[in-house]
Design a protein around this motif. Structure first.
Motif, PDB file in Angstrom:
ATOM      1  N   UNK A   1       0.842  -1.197   0.000  1.00  0.00           N
ATOM      2  CA  UNK A   1       0.000   0.000   0.000  1.00  0.00           C
ATOM      3  C   UNK A   1       0.880   1.250   0.000  1.00  0.00           C
ATOM      4  N   UNK A   2       0.603   2.208  -0.874  1.00  0.00           N
ATOM      5  CA  UNK A   2       1.387   3.456  -0.864  1.00  0.00           C
ATOM      6  C   UNK A   2       1.018   4.317   0.342  1.00  0.00           C
ATOM      7  N   UNK A   3       2.029   4.755   1.072  1.00  0.00           N
ATOM      8  CA  UNK A   3       1.813   5.583   2.249  1.00  0.00           C
ATOM      9  C   UNK A   3       2.752   6.779   2.204  1.00  0.00           C
ATOM     10  N   UNK A   4       2.387   7.822   2.912  1.00  0.00           N
ATOM     11  CA  UNK A   4       3.245   8.996   3.068  1.00  0.00           C
ATOM     12  C   UNK A   4       3.781   8.996   4.487  1.00  0.00           C
ATOM     13  N   UNK A   5       5.096   9.132   4.615  1.00  0.00           N
ATOM     14  CA  UNK A   5       5.728   8.997   5.924  1.00  0.00           C
ATOM     15  C   UNK A   5       6.897   9.967   6.041  1.00  0.00           C
ATOM     16  N   UNK A   6       7.107  10.475   7.226  1.00  0.00           N
ATOM     17  CA  UNK A   6       8.270  11.305   7.519  1.00  0.00           C
ATOM     18  C   UNK A   6       8.727  11.006   8.942  1.00  0.00           C
ATOM     19  N   UNK A   7       9.994  11.276   9.228  1.00  0.00           N
ATOM     20  CA  UNK A   7      10.559  10.975  10.543  1.00  0.00           C
ATOM     21  C   UNK A   7      11.265  12.208  11.098  1.00  0.00           C
ATOM     22  N   UNK A   8      11.380  12.237  12.402  1.00  0.00           N
ATOM     23  CA  UNK A   8      12.177  13.248  13.106  1.00  0.00           C
ATOM     24  C   UNK A   8      13.353  12.531  13.748  1.00  0.00           C
ATOM     25  N   UNK A   9      14.557  13.004  13.453  1.00  0.00           N
ATOM     26  CA  UNK A   9      15.780  12.378  13.949  1.00  0.00           C
ATOM     27  C   UNK A   9      16.514  13.373  14.847  1.00  0.00           C
ATOM     28  N   UNK A  10      16.818  12.952  16.064  1.00  0.00           N
ATOM     29  CA  UNK A  10      17.636  13.744  16.984  1.00  0.00           C
ATOM     30  C   UNK A  10      19.043  13.147  16.950  1.00  0.00           C
TER      31      UNK A  10
ATOM     32  N   UNK B   1      -1.481   7.238   1.162  1.00  0.00           N
ATOM     33  CA  UNK B   1      -1.343   8.149   0.036  1.00  0.00           C
ATOM     34  C   UNK B   1      -2.736   8.594  -0.420  1.00  0.00           C
ATOM     35  N   UNK B   2      -2.852   9.814  -0.968  1.00  0.00           N
ATOM     36  CA  UNK B   2      -4.185  10.339  -1.320  1.00  0.00           C
ATOM     37  C   UNK B   2      -4.977   9.435  -2.245  1.00  0.00           C
ATOM     38  N   UNK B   3      -4.318   8.709  -3.158  1.00  0.00           N
ATOM     39  CA  UNK B   3      -5.065   7.913  -4.132  1.00  0.00           C
ATOM     40  C   UNK B   3      -5.789   6.722  -3.521  1.00  0.00           C
ATOM     41  N   UNK B   4      -5.373   6.283  -2.327  1.00  0.00           N
ATOM     42  CA  UNK B   4      -6.059   5.149  -1.701  1.00  0.00           C
ATOM     43  C   UNK B   4      -6.616   5.507  -0.328  1.00  0.00           C
TER      44      UNK B   4
END
Length: 319
Positions: free
Chosen positions: A147-156, A241-244
């Motif tokens: 499944x297409x997903x949108x993801x971001x991370x925060x790195x310290x 993702x917006x399409x799904x």
């Protein structure tokens, strides 16, 4: 094969002492030069070449001690400077204070001029040893189920080995940013977005701490060669993702409705069972199998219905 550079701690001289020496040296040079100029213009100047030597010594003093001012360095807490001397690694100065080093040393920082996070200014020639935050843009990846997903991370993160950060990679800030994107893609492909029906599998949405630990270990292994320590790595944004997104929302709603209905039916069956048992134990009324079936049907309709029941009152005999 890449040459490994071992970090060396540079012990600079006391900056205040050398500042005083430089000032005194400049004053001495100016005095010698003035005295030499005055004496050279005298009548016995041609017979006393030491006057010319005095003037020359004054000029040398001024030039030398002016150059030595370039060796004075000030470091605040959690700052460091990596020096090279004629192209070779000279050492790392990482203690806060006022120091004097070889004035021909050059401070190196490959990230010079880059913007710091959250508008904190630009990178200078000094390396910051403070904990810093990396917040990359969202990226589209596929989870374990495709499944297409949108993801971001925060790195310290913070710099642990200054020599490696400067000499092992081209730009340590670009390096950790690229490796962060690569690591989140690798981790996201190993887990589904949400838990499966049996609920015994880790997921990106439901196992945040476990995923954070895996992501931290994955990213640490990638940036070890750059002398960087990962303090924490955690998912900051996670969505389909917006399409799904619309289809997945309907599936989640359907799963929630089914789970709610199951709980309602379980509760209704237990209540009907309790009602029949109470009627039988207290000898309130005796019902045959047909009447019990009708009562069970009516109770289940009332308890499991979406709307309030509209009872029909029977004014006559029930038989």
């Amino acid at each position: 094969m890449q040459k490994q550079i071992e970090e060396r701690t540079l012990k600079g001289l006391n900056g205040w002492l050398m500042l005083a020496v430089n000032i005194l040296g400049l004053i001495a040079g100016i005095v010698l030069m003035i005295v030499g100029v005055l004496l050279v213009g005298g009548e016995d100047a041609p017979q006393n070449p030491q006057y010319f030597a005095m003037f020359g010594a004054g000029c040398v003093f001024i030039i030398v001690f002016s150059i030595m001012f370039a060796g004075l360095k000030v470091l605040a807490p959690n700052e460091a400077m990596v020096f090279t001397l004629f192209g070779k690694y000279h050492g790392t100065l990482d203690k806060d204070g006022f120091y004097f080093v070889n004035p021909f040393c050059v401070s190196q920082n490959p990230a010079l001029g880059m913007n710091l996070a959250f508008g904190m200014g630009k990178v200078t020639r000094k390396l910051s040893l403070k904990a810093m935050t990396l917040n990359n843009d969202k990226q589209k990846v596929n989870d374990e189920e495709g499944n297409p997903i949108e993801i971001s991370v925060v790195v310290i993160w913070r710099i642990k080995n200054c020599a490696k950060a400067v000499f092992a990679v081209d730009n340590y800030m670009n390096y950790i940013s690229t490796q962060s994107d690569s690591a989140i893609r690798q981790v996201a492909r190993q887990y589904p977005y949400d838990v499966s029906e049996n609920g015994d599998e880790k997921s990106l949405r439901g196992s945040s701490q476990e995923i954070a630990d895996v992501l931290k270990a994955e990213l640490q292994s990638r940036v070890e060669m750059a002398g960087i320590e990962i303090i924490e790595a955690r998912i900051n944004n996670l969505a389909y993702a917006p399409e799904i997104a619309a289809a997945m929302l309907q599936r989640q709603q359907a799963s929630a409705i089914i789970a709610a209905r199951q709980k309602i039916v379980d509760g209704a069956v237990s209540m009907v069972e309790m009602a029949l048992k109470k009627l039988s134990d207290n000898d309130v009324v005796e019902l045959d199998d047909e009447r019990k079936a009708a009562m069970v049907s009516n109770l289940l309709v009332v308890l499991c219905g979406n709307r309030d029941a509209q009872p029909v009152v029977n004014s006559g005999s029930i038989y």
